[in-house]
Design an enzyme around this catalytic site. Structure first.
Site, PDB file in Angstrom:
ATOM      1  N   HIS A   1       0.835  -1.195   0.000  1.00 45.30           N
ATOM      2  CA  HIS A   1       0.000   0.000   0.000  1.00 45.30           C
ATOM      3  C   HIS A   1       0.871   1.246   0.000  1.00 45.30           C
ATOM      4  CE1 HIS A   1       0.494   1.552   4.182  1.00 45.30           C
ATOM      5  NE2 HIS A   1       0.818   0.291   4.441  1.00 45.30           N
ATOM      6  N   CYS A   2       0.280   2.350  -0.473  1.00 42.48           N
ATOM      7  CA  CYS A   2       0.952   3.648  -0.380  1.00 42.48           C
ATOM      8  C   CYS A   2       0.177   4.496   0.624  1.00 42.48           C
ATOM      9  CB  CYS A   2       1.043   4.318  -1.752  1.00 42.48           C
ATOM     10  SG  CYS A   2      -0.542   4.612  -2.537  1.00 42.48           S
ATOM     11  N   ILE A   3       0.182   5.797   0.445  1.00 43.27           N
ATOM     12  CA  ILE A   3      -0.430   6.667   1.446  1.00 43.27           C
ATOM     13  C   ILE A   3      -1.939   6.553   1.448  1.00 43.27           C
ATOM     14  CG2 ILE A   3      -0.693   9.094   2.157  1.00 43.27           C
ATOM     15  CD1 ILE A   3       2.086   9.588   1.013  1.00 43.27           C
TER      16      ILE A   3
ATOM     17  N   ARG B   1      -3.682   4.194  -1.111  1.00 41.68           N
ATOM     18  CA  ARG B   1      -4.168   3.118  -1.972  1.00 41.68           C
ATOM     19  C   ARG B   1      -3.649   1.749  -1.553  1.00 41.68           C
ATOM     20  NH1 ARG B   1      -3.396   5.783  -8.036  1.00 41.68           N
ATOM     21  NH2 ARG B   1      -3.526   7.954  -7.350  1.00 41.68           N
TER      22      ARG B   1
END
Length: 628
Positions: free
Chosen positions: A25-27, A29
Site C-alpha cells: 500500500h501507499c499513502i 491506496r
C-alpha cells in the site's frame, strides 16, 4: 462495515486470496499484483463502503481507500497471510506497465523513511536561515546525520524493497547494497587517484553509489534470476550454503563491472533530459507538468520520475520537476476542495469536502480527487488550471526543493535555499496562486445543481434522509419493467451477491430487446464508465439498480450506449441505455439482468409480481410492488 469486513469483501471480489500474487500500500491506496485480472469484479469493489475508487494502472490493481488505508491493509495482510502458495505468477503486461509497476512497488514501502528524513532537512534549513541553529555546531552535525542517512544509504532501503518486489532473498539484496557502498570503492572514487580495479579480467570502475537507486534496482533484478537458477542446480540439502555463495559471487562482479556503471549513466541522462527541459522551456514545461500532475498521480505515472528525481538530488542537491510540480498541483487541489466546501449547501458534501481538504493541504490528494473534485468535474478542471499557473511560476523562476518529502504545506521548509536567494519567496508565490485559483475558479464554475449528495453508506445502497423525496406511506407502489424479456426469480441469478439479496430485493429479466427505459419518473443517481448499469431514485423515494447482464463490466463498454447522465431528471419510458445482446452472448456472458430495489430496508416489503419465465414488456408490465 469495519476494516476487517471491508478487507474480506475486497479479497472476495478480487477472486479470492489465490488470485493475489503480491500486495502493498501507499499513502491512500491498496496496490495488488493479480494472477487473473478477469476475476476481479471492479464495479462491486467501487461500490463498497469505505472504497473511494478502484482501477487498473501501471500493471497493478489499485483500490483507493484514503486515510484508513494502513488499517485496511493490516487486515488484508493478515487474511492473505493465511493463503497457500500457488506457485503462479501474474500475467505480464506491456513493458511500460511493468516498469511502472516495478518502480511503484519498490518505492512505495520506503517512502516513510525518505519523506520523514526530507522534512527534517527542511526544518534544519529554516533554523539555520533564522540563525536559530549554527551549521557548524555539534547539534547540527547530529541532526544532519539523522536526516541524511536515509538518502546516503538509500541503496540499502531500495535493495531491501526491491528484493520483496522481485521475490528474492532480502539479506542478499542488502549485501549487494553494502558492496556498492563499501569504503574501498567510495574512498577511491573520492580520491580520484585510482580509476578502476582489476578482478579476474574485469575492470571495476571506482564510482560513488551513495544516494543512487538505479544500480541497486538492476542489481537485485539480476540477483533474482541468479538465485532462482542456482536453486535449480544445487541440491536442497546444500542450498543453504551454496545458493547464497554462488548468488553473490556471480551477481556482485557483474553488478560492479557493468550494471552499476550503466545505472549511473541512465540516471545521469534522465536527470539531464528533465533538467534541460526546464532550462529551455521552463514556463511551458511548468504549465504542462503542474496542470497535468493530478492525472499523472491518478495513473501512478509519477513513480516513473523517481529515479531521475533521486539522480538530480545526488548530482545537484535539488529537484526542479517532480516534487515542485506536485506541490503546486496539490495546493490547487486543496483550494478547489475548499471551494466546494464554501459553495455547496449540501451538508454531506460539505463534510466530505472539509475532511478531504485537510489531507490535501499536507499532500494527500486522493480523497479530494476521487471523493470531491473529479466527481463534480468542474472543481477538478479548476485545480488543473491552478496547478498550471503555479507551474508557470515555478518553471519561470526555476523553483527548487532541496530535499525529498511529501509535497504538501509541510514541505515548504525544503524550499529554503541553504546558500540564500529568493527560491522560498517564489515558492510561496507559486503555491499561493495555485491555491487561490483552484478556490476562486471552483466557486465561480460550480453550480449547486451539479453537487450530488454523497452518502456515507455504499453508493449502491444509500440512506434515505430528510432531503430525499418523500416516500408514499399510504399506498403500495407498482414498478413497471425497464426491459422487454422474460422474468426470472432473483435466486437464479448467476451472481451470488444479487441472488442472496445482499444488495436488495428485486427480480431478474432475460432481455429480448436491447433497450432500457425509465420505469418511473425520477432522477439518475448512478452511472458506470462501462455503461452496463444505471441507478435511479423515483419521486416516491424508491432507489432502483438496473444491471445489464452478469460480469458485463469486462466488456469495457463495448456494445453499450448511455443516454442519461447522473443528475438527469427522467420520465417513464425515457430511454436510458442501449446494449448489444449478441455482443454479450458472443463474449460468453449471461444476459440475466437484475432489477434491484437497493433501499429495500426502508420498506415493509418488496415483492416481485411476475411469475418465473413470464414475458414482460418495458413500460407496460408491472414487475415489482413496494409496500410501505
Amino acid at each position: 462495515m469495519n476494516n476487517k469486513q471491508l478487507a474480506e469483501q475486497i479479497i472476495n471480489f478480487m477472486g479470492g486470496k489465490q488470485n493475489i500474487s503480491q500486495s502493498w500500500h501507499c499513502i491512500t491506496r491498496l496496490r495488488f499484483n493479480v494472477i487473473d485480472a478477469k476475476k476481479i469484479k471492479l464495479e462491486e469493489i467501487k461500490m463498497l463502503n469505505g472504497v473511494l475508487g478502484a482501477q487498473f494502472q501501471g500493471g497493478q490493481f489499485q483500490v483507493i481507500i484514503g486515510h484508513e488505508v494502513t488499517n485496511v491493509y493490516a487486515e488484508i495482510d493478515t487474511l492473505l497471510g493465511e493463503r497457500e502458495e500457488t506457485g503462479e505468477t501474474p500475467a505480464s503486461g506491456n513493458i511500460i506497465d511493468r516498469i511502472f509497476d516495478v518502480i511503484s512497488g519498490i518505492f512505495t514501502p520506503i517512502l516513510a523513511a525518505i519523506t520523514g528524513s526530507g522534512l527534517l532537512k527542511g526544518l534544519m534549513a529554516i533554523l539555520v536561515t533564522f540563525n536559530l541553529l549554527s551549521d557548524q555546531s555539534s547539534t547540527y552535525q547530529v541532526l544532519n546525520a539523522i536526516a541524511d542517512s536515509a538518502f546516503y544509504f538509500l541503496p540499502f532501503l531500495v535493495g531491501f524493497s526491491a528484493a520483496n518486489k522481485f521475490k528474492t532473498n532480502p539479506s542478499l539484496a542488502v549485501a549487494l547494497a553494502g558492496i556498492l557502498l563499501y569504503p574501498t570503492f567510495i574512498n577511491n572514487a573520492a580520491a580520484g587517484e585510482i580509476s578502476s580495479l582489476k578482478f579476474i579480467g574485469l575492470s571495476i570502475p571506482m564510482n560513488n553509489y551513495a544516494s543512487t537507486v538505479i544500480p541497486i534496482i538492476l542489481g537485485v533484478w539480476l540477483l533474482s534470476y541468479v538465485e532462482k537458477y542456482t536453486k535449480k542446480i544445487i541440491p536442497k540439502s546444500l542450498s543453504i550454503i551454496f545458493v547464497p555463495l554462488i548468488s553473490l559471487l556471480v551477481t556482485a562482479p557483474i553488478l560492479l563491472a557493468f550494471i552499476a556503471p550503466l545505472g549511473v549513466t541512465i540516471g545521469s541522462y534522465l536527470e539531464i533530459v528533465f533538467t534541460t527541459l526546464f532550462k529551455v522551456a521552463g514556463p511551458f514545461a511548468g504549465a504542462l507538468m503542474g496542470g497535468l500532475m493530478p492525472l499523472i498521480v491518478i495513473t501512478g505515472m509519477h513513480y516513473a520520475f523517481f529515479p531521475s528525481t533521486f539522480a538530480s538530488f545526488e548530482k545537484f542537491g535539488f529537484d526542479i520537476m517532480l516534487l515542485p510540480m506536485n506541490l503546486v498541483a496539490n495546493l490547487a487541489q486543496a483550494g478547489a476542495t475548499l471551494g466546494v466546501f464554501i459553495k455547496t449547501k449540501d451538508e454531506k458534501m460539505k463534510q466530505l469536502a472539509i475532511s478531504s481538504f485537510i489531507p490535501a493541504l499536507f499532500g494527500i490528494t486522493e480523497p479530494a480527487i476521487y471523493g470531491v473534485t473529479m466527481k463534480l468535474k468542474k472543481p477538478f478542471y479548476a485545480s488543473m488550471i491552478g496547478g498550471a499557473v503555479g507551474g508557470v511560476i515555478f518553471g519561470s523562476f526555476a523553483v527548487k526543493t532541496f530535499s525529498f518529502t511529501v509535497p504538501g504545506i509541510l514541505a515548504l521548509p525544503t524550499y529554503v535555499n541553504p546558500t540564500g536567494g529568493n527560491n522560498f519567496l517564489f515558492a510561496l508565490v507559486g503555491i499561493a496562486l495555485s491555491f487561490m485559483l483552484g478556490l476562486i475558479l471552483t466557486i465561480i464554475l460550480l453550480k449547486e445543481k451539479q453537487v450530488e449528495s454523497i452518502e456515507e453508506r455504499d453508493p449502491i445502497m444509500p440512506d434515505i434522509d430528510e432531503k430525499s423525496p418523500t416516500i408514499n406511506k399510504k399506498m403500495p407502489i407498482h414498478l413497471v419493467s425497464p426491459l422487454t424479456g422474460h422474468a426470472k426469480v432473483l435466486s437464479e441469478c448467476p451472481d451470488e451477491t444479487f441472488a442472496s439479496e445482499i444488495v436488495g430485493k428485486g427480480i431478474g429479466i432475460i432481455p429480448t430487446v436491447g433497450n432500457v427505459t425509465a420505469p418511473f419518473s425520477g432522477v439518475v443517481t448512478m452511472t458506470t464508465p462501462t455503461n452496463h448499469a444505471i441507478g435511479l431514485i423515483s419521486d416516491d423515494g424508491i432507489e432502483l439498480l438496473i444491471h445489464i447482464g452478469i460480469d458485463t463490466v469486462s466488456l469495457n463498454g463495448e456494445g453499450f450506449e448511455r443516454f442519461a447522465t447522473e443528475g438527469d431528471v427522467v420520465k417513464v419510458g425515457e430511454k436510458l441505455l442501449e446494449f448489444d445482446m449478441n455482443k454479450i452472448k458472443e463474449s460468453g456472458l449471461s444476459l440475466y439482468s437484475p432489477i434491484i430495489v437497493t433501499n429495500t430496508p426502508n420498506f415493509l416489503e418488496v415483492l416481485p409480481l411476475s411469475n418465473d419465465d413470464e414475458s414482460v414488456e418495458a413500460q407496460h408490465s408491472q414487475i415489482i410492488t413496494v409496500i410501505n
